[in-house]
Each structure stands twice: as C-alpha cells, then as structure tokens.
Design a protein around this motif. Structure first.
Motif, PDB file in Angstrom:
ATOM      1  N   GLU A  52      45.359  36.746  23.053  1.00  0.00           N
ATOM      2  CA  GLU A  52      46.880  37.813  23.302  1.00  0.00           C
ATOM      3  C   GLU A  52      46.642  39.377  24.671  1.00  0.00           C
ATOM      4  OE1 GLU A  52      48.161  38.880  19.758  1.00  0.00           O
ATOM      5  OE2 GLU A  52      48.180  36.338  18.686  1.00  0.00           O
ATOM      6  N   ASP A  53      46.080  38.900  25.482  1.00  0.00           N
ATOM      7  CA  ASP A  53      46.069  40.391  27.016  1.00  0.00           C
ATOM      8  C   ASP A  53      46.627  39.558  27.562  1.00  0.00           C
ATOM      9  OD1 ASP A  53      45.646  41.776  28.444  1.00  0.00           O
ATOM     10  OD2 ASP A  53      42.913  41.766  27.885  1.00  0.00           O
ATOM     11  N   LYS A  54      47.618  40.677  27.513  1.00  0.00           N
ATOM     12  CA  LYS A  54      49.004  39.856  28.773  1.00  0.00           C
ATOM     13  C   LYS A  54      48.599  40.094  29.974  1.00  0.00           C
ATOM     14  CE  LYS A  54      53.389  41.117  25.461  1.00  0.00           C
ATOM     15  NZ  LYS A  54      53.936  42.426  25.829  1.00  0.00           N
ATOM     16  N   SER A  55      47.733  40.721  30.265  1.00  0.00           N
ATOM     17  CA  SER A  55      47.181  40.576  31.912  1.00  0.00           C
ATOM     18  C   SER A  55      46.558  39.625  31.910  1.00  0.00           C
ATOM     19  CB  SER A  55      46.017  42.289  31.531  1.00  0.00           C
ATOM     20  OG  SER A  55      44.830  42.150  31.248  1.00  0.00           O
ATOM     21  N   ASN A  56      45.469  38.997  31.601  1.00  0.00           N
ATOM     22  CA  ASN A  56      44.330  37.636  32.269  1.00  0.00           C
ATOM     23  C   ASN A  56      46.266  36.653  32.133  1.00  0.00           C
ATOM     24  OD1 ASN A  56      42.147  38.270  31.036  1.00  0.00           O
ATOM     25  ND2 ASN A  56      42.724  37.821  28.779  1.00  0.00           N
ATOM     26  N   SER A  87      41.433  30.010  37.197  1.00  0.00           N
ATOM     27  CA  SER A  87      42.963  30.292  36.238  1.00  0.00           C
ATOM     28  C   SER A  87      43.429  29.621  35.070  1.00  0.00           C
ATOM     29  CB  SER A  87      43.470  29.745  36.948  1.00  0.00           C
ATOM     30  OG  SER A  87      45.073  29.242  36.985  1.00  0.00           O
ATOM     31  N   ILE A  88      42.898  29.204  34.324  1.00  0.00           N
ATOM     32  CA  ILE A  88      42.785  27.845  33.542  1.00  0.00           C
ATOM     33  C   ILE A  88      41.871  28.823  32.589  1.00  0.00           C
ATOM     34  CG2 ILE A  88      41.781  25.606  31.758  1.00  0.00           C
ATOM     35  CD1 ILE A  88      42.638  23.847  34.572  1.00  0.00           C
ATOM     36  N   LEU A  89      40.935  28.776  32.886  1.00  0.00           N
ATOM     37  CA  LEU A  89      40.072  29.536  31.637  1.00  0.00           C
ATOM     38  C   LEU A  89      40.595  30.725  31.647  1.00  0.00           C
ATOM     39  CD1 LEU A  89      36.546  29.756  33.390  1.00  0.00           C
ATOM     40  CD2 LEU A  89      37.283  28.221  31.264  1.00  0.00           C
ATOM     41  N   LEU A  90      40.801  31.703  32.465  1.00  0.00           N
ATOM     42  CA  LEU A  90      41.767  32.940  31.958  1.00  0.00           C
ATOM     43  C   LEU A  90      43.214  32.443  31.078  1.00  0.00           C
ATOM     44  CD1 LEU A  90      41.633  34.567  35.596  1.00  0.00           C
ATOM     45  CD2 LEU A  90      40.644  35.594  33.265  1.00  0.00           C
ATOM     46  N   LEU A  91      44.139  31.584  31.629  1.00  0.00           N
ATOM     47  CA  LEU A  91      44.833  31.283  30.932  1.00  0.00           C
ATOM     48  C   LEU A  91      44.611  30.969  29.541  1.00  0.00           C
ATOM     49  CD1 LEU A  91      48.102  30.436  30.249  1.00  0.00           C
ATOM     50  CD2 LEU A  91      47.226  27.987  31.118  1.00  0.00           C
ATOM     51  N   TYR A  93      37.664  37.581  34.831  1.00  0.00           N
ATOM     52  CA  TYR A  93      37.545  36.830  33.728  1.00  0.00           C
ATOM     53  C   TYR A  93      36.369  37.868  32.917  1.00  0.00           C
ATOM     54  CZ  TYR A  93      35.903  32.883  30.652  1.00  0.00           C
ATOM     55  OH  TYR A  93      35.988  32.319  29.607  1.00  0.00           O
ATOM     56  N   SER A  94      35.267  38.359  33.192  1.00  0.00           N
ATOM     57  CA  SER A  94      34.201  39.289  32.447  1.00  0.00           C
ATOM     58  C   SER A  94      34.879  40.058  31.870  1.00  0.00           C
ATOM     59  CB  SER A  94      32.463  38.958  33.327  1.00  0.00           C
ATOM     60  OG  SER A  94      33.307  39.364  34.418  1.00  0.00           O
ATOM     61  N   ASN A  95      35.691  41.329  32.241  1.00  0.00           N
ATOM     62  CA  ASN A  95      36.237  42.030  32.761  1.00  0.00           C
ATOM     63  C   ASN A  95      36.867  42.602  31.360  1.00  0.00           C
ATOM     64  OD1 ASN A  95      37.379  45.494  32.821  1.00  0.00           O
ATOM     65  ND2 ASN A  95      39.206  44.456  32.636  1.00  0.00           N
ATOM     66  N   ALA A  96      36.435  42.831  29.844  1.00  0.00           N
ATOM     67  CA  ALA A  96      36.319  43.588  28.619  1.00  0.00           C
ATOM     68  C   ALA A  96      36.715  44.552  28.185  1.00  0.00           C
ATOM     69  CB  ALA A  96      35.230  43.102  28.165  1.00  0.00           C
ATOM     70  N   VAL A  97      37.191  45.472  28.914  1.00  0.00           N
ATOM     71  CA  VAL A  97      37.711  46.838  28.959  1.00  0.00           C
ATOM     72  C   VAL A  97      39.159  46.537  28.435  1.00  0.00           C
ATOM     73  CG1 VAL A  97      38.290  49.182  29.844  1.00  0.00           C
ATOM     74  CG2 VAL A  97      36.120  48.129  30.466  1.00  0.00           C
ATOM     75  N   SER A 119      45.844  35.075  35.961  1.00  0.00           N
ATOM     76  CA  SER A 119      45.593  33.893  36.153  1.00  0.00           C
ATOM     77  C   SER A 119      46.624  33.442  36.335  1.00  0.00           C
ATOM     78  CB  SER A 119      45.528  32.857  34.554  1.00  0.00           C
ATOM     79  OG  SER A 119      46.046  31.368  34.401  1.00  0.00           O
ATOM     80  N   PHE A 120      47.783  33.382  37.086  1.00  0.00           N
ATOM     81  CA  PHE A 120      48.593  33.844  37.880  1.00  0.00           C
ATOM     82  C   PHE A 120      47.976  33.587  39.205  1.00  0.00           C
ATOM     83  CE2 PHE A 120      53.674  33.414  38.054  1.00  0.00           C
ATOM     84  CZ  PHE A 120      53.390  32.186  39.031  1.00  0.00           C
TER      85      PHE A 120
END
Length: 400
Positions: free
Chosen positions: A34-38, A23-27, A241-245, A42-43
């Motif tokens: 600046e990717d809002k989906s993360n 959760s912290i890593l995604l934040l 977390y690994s998703n890059a698309v 994270s939440f």
C-alpha cells in the motif's frame, strides 16, 4: 509474430522486457505494501520501457512489414509529456506519506492527454474517413517529430527541476523536525534524481554531438542513445524496487513560492504547526519566552533521556511539553542556535562522551555505545561526533 533477431533488436529487447517485468513487480509491491510511491515508479518504468520500443521493434522489422507498420504509426509509444509529471509526483509520494493527487494536479497531464487525442484523431481520419495515409503520407512516425521530441525533453527537464526543488525543501524541513534526518534524506532519491538527470543529459549530448557527427542522427546512430537510456532505466528499476525506506513525516509545502510549510496530522493541516523552513534563523535571542521553553526542553530531555529514541521528532517533543511544534522549533532555532536534528545529536554525543568517561568503551564496541545513545547508523554517528568535537571517536579516545 514477426521479430527479426539481431544485435540491435536483441539488446533493446532485453532492456524492454526487464523494464516491463520490473514495472509489474513494482505494481505488485505497491498493492501488497500500500505504498503509493511504487505505483508512480511502476508507471514511470513502464513508460520508459515503451520509449525504447520503437527502436527495438523497428530493428526487428516492424516498420518494413504490414500490418506492423500501421501499428507502429498509429500507436503512440513515446509518452514524453507524461514522464515529467510522473517523476514529479513520484518524488512527492516517496517523501510525503500524506501526498494525494488533487484535481489541480491533473492539469500536469493535460499536454500528454492532448497528444494522445491528436494521435487518435489521426488514426480515425486515416482509417475510417480518408481510408488511406493522409497524416502519414510522408511515411514518418509522428513520435519522432522534432517538435515533440524537443518539447518532451524540455518538459522532462522542467519537472526534474521541480522535483529537485521539492527534495531540497524536504531536506530543509527534515533537519528541522526529525532527529534521524540522515536516514530520511533518502540516498535512493538522490541517486534516482541523478539517474533521471543522466537520461536528460544523454539526450542533450547526442543532440549536440549529432551537429558535428551527423551519423548519430541516423536510425542506427540513434540506437546508441536508446541503449544508454535503457541502461539507466535498468538501474532505476532495480534500485527503485529494492528501496525500503519509507518517510513517516507528513507535511504540506509549496514548491513554487516561499509559503510556510505545515506539518500534517491525519489528513488535515494543523495551523499551529507551521515550520518556516525558508526563513530559518539561528539568532541568539534572550527573550523570556525563549529562555523558559529552552529550560523546559533541556530538563525534559535530560530527565527522560529522549535522545535515546532514534526516531524522535519535533512533534514528539512538543506533545511531551503539551505545546505545538512551531513553538519548539522556534525555541531550538533561536535558543539553541541550531536545528532540531543537530540539537538532539549533540545530546547523543554528550551521552557518548559520558560513556567514554565511565569506561564503557572497554566493555562495548563504539557502535554499540552509539546505538545505546540514540544513533541508528555508524555513518551518522561518526559525522555527528566529528561535527561536535572536531575529532573522530577513536581520535577522541586517544586524546582523553
């Protein structure tokens, strides 16, 4: 701090700590990219980690000792009314780069906020007014009340359905406006939605099974549900977390009705770029207007070899022809009798076949030729070639 280590508490502790870490890593990733989906993911991971905390801490002795017992009673860990909306808005922010949470969207969080206010009022009354257990006289954690658990998972199921419908509408749209639709279909979003469905199904399975095997409804029996839940949570955390698309096609669509879909530019809706994905037709129309635009499209694509651009979009083509995307979409659907993605892929396949005819396959690999002609993945190339010719590239070369 009290923590009685055992097989029950320790296994859930691993899942809980890993969830918090991701959760912290995604934040951090959200802030950096600046990717809002993360932010949403994270939440979601954070709330799911809190969801398993009562069973982890319970087996660690917190319900049996003060002041931990009161902390467990009055601190709501299971935010079931928040998880569903977060799933829904994560799906939207992942697929639509222009997604913004509106004031109207805030109403989705109202049940969760009301539950938090009720729990806070219980704490205030018991601690400062009654000064003893009143709401917790039965010594049972309110998070585990049947009404809350069942309504919470019904809420999650409803929002799963909304997320799935949003994805299906997105899927229809992306084939209409992007030549690399396969890449933008997000293998991750399919896997993620399936994983979330597994969370719901695990709960449903345990609920039904407990009717026939009451031991599953005991404190220790329910632990197995939380263990399976935490495994799915860990999968979502790691793969998410690994998703890059990242989607670059901005749009506005309605999930609950069949209103037209609009392509977006900046933050405004351009009315001329209406894409009717609900009433998509591939009728053979011989109107002069359709034939005129069809001829212009064919000439432009051949002359400038636009199909070589692996990320060519309907909007790109419309700009080249100095018209709007809705005109091009209608022409391709009715004039070419296919969607934009298939249309451009057919041009790419024809270019590949021309390369074969010129002997390019003797100098280069099949994948190299495919990339030169505008494809950006082996899977998409093979699928499009088989759809166009009925044969794989190797079979085609053997027979020609």
């Amino acid at each position: 701090m009290l923590f009685e280590f055992g097989s029950y508490s320790s296994l859930l502790l691993i899942s809980f700590t890993q969830g918090i870490i991701y959760s912290i890593l995604l934040l951090v990733k959200a802030i950096r990219t600046e990717d809002k989906s993360n932010y949403w993911l994270s939440f979601f991971i954070f709330l799911c980690s809190l969801f398993i905390a009562p069973w982890m801490l319970g087996f660690a002795g917190w319900y049996d000792n003060q002041p931990y017992r009161d902390f467990m009673f009055y601190m709501p860990f299971q935010h079931l009314f928040f998880i569903g909306p977060i799933i829904y808005f994560y799906t939207q922010s992942l697929l639509n780069p222009m997604f913004k949470l509106s004031k109207k969207d805030l109403s989705h969080f109202l049940p969760g906020i009301l539950y938090l206010l009720v729990m806070m009022s219980f704490w205030i009354y018991d601690k400062f007014i009654f000064k003893a257990y009143y709401f917790y006289e039965d010594q049972a954690d309110k998070d585990f009340d049947n009404w809350y658990q069942y309504s919470g998972f019904i809420s999650m199921t409803i929002y799963f359905g909304l997320s799935l419908r949003y994805y299906f509408k997105y899927k229809k749209l992306i084939f209409q406006v992007a030549s690399n639709a396969d890449e933008l279909l997000f293998r991750w979003i399919r896997n993620y939605l399936f994983a979330f469905l597994c969370m719901i199904c695990i709960r449903l399975t345990f609920t039904i099974a407990s009717i026939f095997f009451p031991v599953l409804d005991s404190y220790q029996g329910t632990w197995w549900f939380f263990l399976m839940f935490s495994v799915v949570l860990y999968y979502i955390a790691v793969t998410g977390y690994s998703n890059a698309v990242i989607s670059k096609i901005a749009f506005k669509l309605s999930v609950l009705n069949n209103q037209p879909t609009y392509l977006l530019s900046s933050n405004t809706v351009i009315e001329e770029t209406v894409i009717d994905i609900e009433h998509e037709t591939f009728e053979d129309t011989n109107s002069p207007e359709i034939e005129l635009w069809k001829s212009k499209i064919e000439t432009l694509i051949h002359e400038e070899k636009l199909y070589q651009n692996p990320e060519l979009t309907l909007t790109d083509l419309a700009k080249k022809l100095e018209t709007n995307a809705s005109v091009i979409s209608k022409t391709i659907n009715q004039g070419f009798q296919m969607n934009f993605n298939d249309c451009i892929n057919n041009y790419r396949i024809e270019a590949v076949k021309n390369s074969f005819a010129n002997g390019e396959h003797k100098k280069s690999t099949l994948l190299g030729i495919a990339y030169d002609c505008g494809f950006n993945s082996k899977a998409t190339f093979n699928r499009a070639f088989k759809k166009n010719t009925g044969k794989t590239p190797k079979e085609y070369l053997l027979n020609n």
